[in-house]
Design a protein around this motif. Structure first.
Motif, mmCIF file in Angstrom:
data_model
loop_
_atom_site.group_PDB
_atom_site.id
_atom_site.type_symbol
_atom_site.label_atom_id
_atom_site.label_comp_id
_atom_site.label_asym_id
_atom_site.label_seq_id
_atom_site.Cartn_x
_atom_site.Cartn_y
_atom_site.Cartn_z
ATOM 1 N N ILE A 140 38.850 50.190 49.766
ATOM 2 C CA ILE A 140 37.805 49.983 48.765
ATOM 3 C C ILE A 140 38.402 49.479 47.465
ATOM 4 C CG2 ILE A 140 36.103 51.186 47.325
ATOM 5 C CD1 ILE A 140 35.542 52.995 49.725
ATOM 6 N N ARG A 141 39.525 50.075 47.060
ATOM 7 C CA ARG A 141 40.132 49.680 45.789
ATOM 8 C C ARG A 141 40.703 48.262 45.847
ATOM 9 N NH1 ARG A 141 42.289 55.463 44.447
ATOM 10 N NH2 ARG A 141 40.874 56.027 42.767
ATOM 11 N N ASN A 142 41.054 47.798 47.038
ATOM 12 C CA ASN A 142 41.696 46.485 47.157
ATOM 13 C C ASN A 142 40.738 45.391 47.614
ATOM 14 O OD1 ASN A 142 44.277 47.395 46.399
ATOM 15 N ND2 ASN A 142 44.669 48.163 48.456
ATOM 16 N N ARG A 143 39.462 45.732 47.792
ATOM 17 C CA ARG A 143 38.523 44.685 48.185
ATOM 18 C C ARG A 143 38.383 43.669 47.049
ATOM 19 N NH1 ARG A 143 33.435 47.929 50.662
ATOM 20 N NH2 ARG A 143 33.412 48.656 48.512
ATOM 21 N N PRO A 144 38.157 42.420 47.392
ATOM 22 C CA PRO A 144 38.129 41.388 46.347
ATOM 23 C C PRO A 144 36.926 41.500 45.437
ATOM 24 C CG PRO A 144 37.475 40.466 48.461
ATOM 25 C CD PRO A 144 37.956 41.853 48.739
ATOM 26 N N LEU A 145 37.185 41.502 44.152
ATOM 27 C CA LEU A 145 36.134 41.419 43.150
ATOM 28 C C LEU A 145 35.852 39.946 42.857
ATOM 29 C CD1 LEU A 145 37.328 44.185 40.659
ATOM 30 C CD2 LEU A 145 35.353 44.312 42.177
ATOM 31 N N PRO A 146 34.769 39.643 42.151
ATOM 32 C CA PRO A 146 34.542 38.252 41.736
ATOM 33 C C PRO A 146 35.762 37.690 41.006
ATOM 34 C CG PRO A 146 32.612 39.570 41.287
ATOM 35 C CD PRO A 146 33.670 40.520 41.739
ATOM 36 N N TYR A 147 35.921 36.401 41.084
ATOM 37 C CA TYR A 147 37.156 35.736 40.668
ATOM 38 C C TYR A 147 37.650 36.144 39.287
ATOM 39 C CZ TYR A 147 40.139 31.863 39.189
ATOM 40 O OH TYR A 147 41.163 31.118 38.697
ATOM 41 N N THR A 148 36.782 36.067 38.293
ATOM 42 C CA THR A 148 37.260 36.343 36.936
ATOM 43 C C THR A 148 37.726 37.790 36.779
ATOM 44 O OG1 THR A 148 34.978 36.766 36.289
ATOM 45 C CG2 THR A 148 35.834 34.592 35.848
ATOM 46 N N LEU A 149 37.057 38.732 37.446
ATOM 47 C CA LEU A 149 37.449 40.131 37.342
ATOM 48 C C LEU A 149 38.782 40.372 38.041
ATOM 49 C CD1 LEU A 149 34.026 41.940 37.910
ATOM 50 C CD2 LEU A 149 34.990 40.955 35.824
ATOM 51 N N THR A 150 38.951 39.756 39.204
ATOM 52 C CA THR A 150 40.216 39.885 39.920
ATOM 53 C C THR A 150 41.367 39.340 39.094
ATOM 54 O OG1 THR A 150 39.161 39.757 42.082
ATOM 55 C CG2 THR A 150 41.485 39.175 41.980
ATOM 56 N N GLN A 151 41.164 38.179 38.502
ATOM 57 C CA GLN A 151 42.218 37.585 37.689
ATOM 58 C C GLN A 151 42.548 38.461 36.475
ATOM 59 O OE1 GLN A 151 43.592 35.645 39.768
ATOM 60 N NE2 GLN A 151 43.799 33.851 38.478
ATOM 61 N N SER A 152 41.534 39.037 35.854
ATOM 62 C CA SER A 152 41.762 39.881 34.683
ATOM 63 C C SER A 152 42.557 41.125 35.047
ATOM 64 C CB SER A 152 40.418 40.290 34.056
ATOM 65 O OG SER A 152 39.716 39.164 33.590
ATOM 66 N N ILE A 153 42.237 41.733 36.189
ATOM 67 C CA ILE A 153 42.960 42.935 36.611
ATOM 68 C C ILE A 153 44.400 42.597 36.970
ATOM 69 C CG2 ILE A 153 43.147 44.589 38.512
ATOM 70 C CD1 ILE A 153 41.307 45.456 36.311
ATOM 71 N N ARG A 154 44.591 41.477 37.650
ATOM 72 C CA ARG A 154 45.964 41.087 37.992
ATOM 73 C C ARG A 154 46.776 40.810 36.735
ATOM 74 N NH1 ARG A 154 46.331 37.753 43.639
ATOM 75 N NH2 ARG A 154 45.173 39.273 44.887
ATOM 76 N N ALA A 155 46.145 40.192 35.754
ATOM 77 C CA ALA A 155 46.836 39.931 34.488
ATOM 78 C C ALA A 155 47.189 41.241 33.790
ATOM 79 C CB ALA A 155 45.966 39.064 33.588
ATOM 80 N N PHE A 156 46.276 42.219 33.858
ATOM 81 C CA PHE A 156 46.544 43.533 33.267
ATOM 82 C C PHE A 156 47.728 44.201 33.953
ATOM 83 C CE2 PHE A 156 45.961 48.137 33.697
ATOM 84 C CZ PHE A 156 45.971 48.525 32.361
ATOM 85 N N ASN A 157 47.769 44.134 35.280
ATOM 86 C CA ASN A 157 48.818 44.825 36.035
ATOM 87 C C ASN A 157 50.210 44.259 35.785
ATOM 88 O OD1 ASN A 157 47.013 46.626 37.227
ATOM 89 N ND2 ASN A 157 46.621 45.285 38.976
ATOM 90 N N VAL A 158 50.304 42.969 35.513
ATOM 91 C CA VAL A 158 51.627 42.355 35.357
ATOM 92 C C VAL A 158 52.028 42.171 33.895
ATOM 93 C CG1 VAL A 158 51.409 41.138 37.548
ATOM 94 C CG2 VAL A 158 50.732 39.982 35.441
ATOM 95 N N SER A 159 51.136 42.530 32.969
ATOM 96 C CA SER A 159 51.433 42.327 31.545
ATOM 97 C C SER A 159 52.342 43.424 31.008
ATOM 98 C CB SER A 159 50.141 42.312 30.722
ATOM 99 O OG SER A 159 49.348 41.213 31.049
ATOM 100 N N PRO A 160 53.201 43.097 30.043
ATOM 101 C CA PRO A 160 53.968 44.149 29.360
ATOM 102 C C PRO A 160 53.017 45.067 28.601
ATOM 103 C CG PRO A 160 54.192 42.034 28.226
ATOM 104 C CD PRO A 160 53.492 41.744 29.514
ATOM 105 N N ASP A 161 53.444 46.280 28.332
ATOM 106 C CA ASP A 161 52.561 47.289 27.737
ATOM 107 C C ASP A 161 51.949 46.829 26.419
ATOM 108 O OD1 ASP A 161 52.971 48.993 29.835
ATOM 109 O OD2 ASP A 161 54.572 50.127 28.861
ATOM 110 N N TYR A 162 52.699 46.070 25.610
ATOM 111 C CA TYR A 162 52.168 45.669 24.309
ATOM 112 C C TYR A 162 51.104 44.569 24.425
ATOM 113 C CZ TYR A 162 55.568 41.844 24.762
ATOM 114 O OH TYR A 162 56.288 40.773 25.213
ATOM 115 N N GLU A 163 50.930 43.986 25.641
ATOM 116 C CA GLU A 163 49.898 42.976 25.844
ATOM 117 C C GLU A 163 48.698 43.516 26.615
ATOM 118 O OE1 GLU A 163 49.653 39.800 24.769
ATOM 119 O OE2 GLU A 163 51.396 40.201 23.537
ATOM 120 N N LYS A 164 48.785 44.744 27.135
ATOM 121 C CA LYS A 164 47.723 45.276 27.996
ATOM 122 C C LYS A 164 46.392 45.422 27.267
ATOM 123 C CE LYS A 164 50.486 47.733 31.467
ATOM 124 N NZ LYS A 164 50.065 46.874 32.581
#
Length: 459
Positions: A140-164
């Protein structure tokens, strides 16, 4: 509760149903999940539940005896064959007391249909139920969200803490717009409810983040006529508060009294509406533009304080993966379906059926694949739609657009309505912004927006 889960148990032995349900309830309680367990002892009842209920996972007995309709043994592959054809993103765990060719063939079929497959051996053990439940939650947690939401979460996960903090901002902005757009489209096109409060969608000032929040609140609280919402879960995510895991979360910073004045400092709960409202203050007064943002150490501290609530908010949105987002690529008449209708119809002329080639807008790839679907509902080429498990479609035009704005771009983009403005001729036009901040304008879409505005002028 941070995550909502619906599981259907299809099993002919009440004793096994009780064992599985008791263990699932305990696991959900331990993990603070909101769990709904449905049960069916035969294929017919299971199909009824699947036709009008959102199901995340099925625990399916391979061999179902004493069927009330046929009076003999029926196998799980019949349920798989008869699943609603538009059902997507489903976890299926087969329960079997033996391993033979039928079971192997059914497991292969499940995988070929694109569903997630797991197995549950008999006798059913607490350990195996727990393992399967963990797999369902991961699914359930890994099911694909709409494109913009998926991209935003991936960006959050790989960002350094000061950019989160900036990535949290991007995700929350995208979510508020997306949820508001779905509700507006549902009410405007399907007349779900009437308004006792006028909503204004016609000016540029109404499309700031605060404006989107205000419109979302109006949508959530409007008077319903009792008709079903296309995405009923949207209203439900506001029913339960977020849970604070750290009592220090509300400790005011010198320039930021996070949630100060909204909740009791000794409380362990935060209303979602208050969280979004306070985040709007953070966004406007603290983050602002990059040139106005505080130094990295302060941004990092704020991000760590609000991250637990943010992640709970994100988890609540997994239901969006149940509603595939797609763009219509090509339309043809479905001659095969129409021939069948002519064969069995007494009428000389039958209503047209269409077959559509559509591009999926879920996940990180845009589009991830091209699919075909058949429907009597007339869809328009190039427009963006939501689909649900019953095969219905909801147009998101004119709020969401999908196109190649410029040949220099490496991929196609989803564009969401950002502002309403006037061009050099004085004509009103819509300004769309993509996830990557590319912009396009359209004066043609304004008339549709105006019609929607008039729809919401009901008092």
């Amino acid at each position: 509760m941070s995550l909502a889960v619906t599981i259907l148990i299809v099993e002919d032995e009440e004793r096994i149903i009780s064992t599985i349900k008791t263990k699932l309830d305990r696991l959900a309680q331990d993990n603070k999940h909101s769990l709904k367990v449905l049960t069916a002892t035969n294929i017919g009842f299971a199909l009824e539940l699947l036709s009008d209920t959102h199901i995340d996972a099925i625990l399916l007995d391979f061999e179902l005896k004493n069927d009330p309709e046929y009076g003999d043994t029926r196998y799980g592959d019949e349920l798989i064959d008869r699943l609603p054809k538009h059902l997507d993103n489903l976890f299926i765990a087969l329960i079997s007391g033996f391993d033979d060719d039928k079971f192997t063939n059914l497991a292969t079929k499940v995988r070929e249909l694109g569903y997630y497959f797991d197995s549950q051996s008999k006798p059913v053990t607490a350990f195996k139920i727990e393992e399967t439940y963990k797999n369902i939650i991961d699914f359930i947690r890994n099911r694909p969200l709409p494109y913009t939401l998926t991209q935003s979460i991936r960006a959050f996960n790989v960002s350094p803490d000061y950019e989160k903090l900036f990535k949290i901002k991007d995700f929350i902005e995208a979510v508020v717009k997306y949820l508001t757009i779905i509700l507006i489209a549902d009410i405007a096109y399907n007349n779900v409810g009437t308004f006792s409060k006028k909503i204004n969608l016609g000016g540029a000032s109404n499309f700031g983040f605060g404006g989107w929040l205000k419109n979302l609140k109006t949508m959530i609280s409007h008077n319903s006529t009792g008709k079903a919402y296309f995405v009923p879960e949207i209203k439900k995510i506001f029913d339960e508060p977020l849970l604070m895991t750290d009592s220090n979360l509300v400790m005011p910073l010198p320039f930021l009294g996070f949630l100060h004045g909204f909740i009791d400092p000794n409380s362990s709960k935060v209303e979602l509406e208050d969280f979004l409202k306070e985040f709007n203050i953070i966004r406007n007064d603290l983050i602002g533009h990059a040139t106005n943002s505080p130094e990295p150490a302060i941004r990092e501290k704020i991000a760590k304080e609000i991250e637990p609530l943010f992640l709970q908010f994100k988890d609540r949105l997994n239901f969006l993966s149940r509603y595939p987002l797609f763009v219509v690529e090509k339309t043809q008449h479905d001659e095969e379906q129409m021939d069948l209708l002519r064969m069995y119809s007494q009428e000389e002329r039958v209503d047209p059926w269409y077959v559509y080639e559509v591009g999926s807008l879920m996940g990180s790839a845009v589009p991830s694949n091209i699919k075909k679907l058949s429907s009597q509902q007339r869809l328009i080429d190039g427009k963006v739609y939501l689909s649900n498990w019953t095969g219905d479609f909801l147009s998101l035009y004119p709020f969401i657009s999908f196109r190649v704005p410029d040949s220099s771009l490496s991929s196609r983009e989803i564009f969401v309505l950002d502002t309403v403005t006037k061009n050099d001729k004085g004509d009103k036009e819509l300004v769309y912004k993509s996830y990557s901040n590319y912009q396009i304008t359209s004066s043609e879409d304004f008339n549709t927006l105006k019609r929607i505005y008039e729809t919401f002028s009901i008092t």
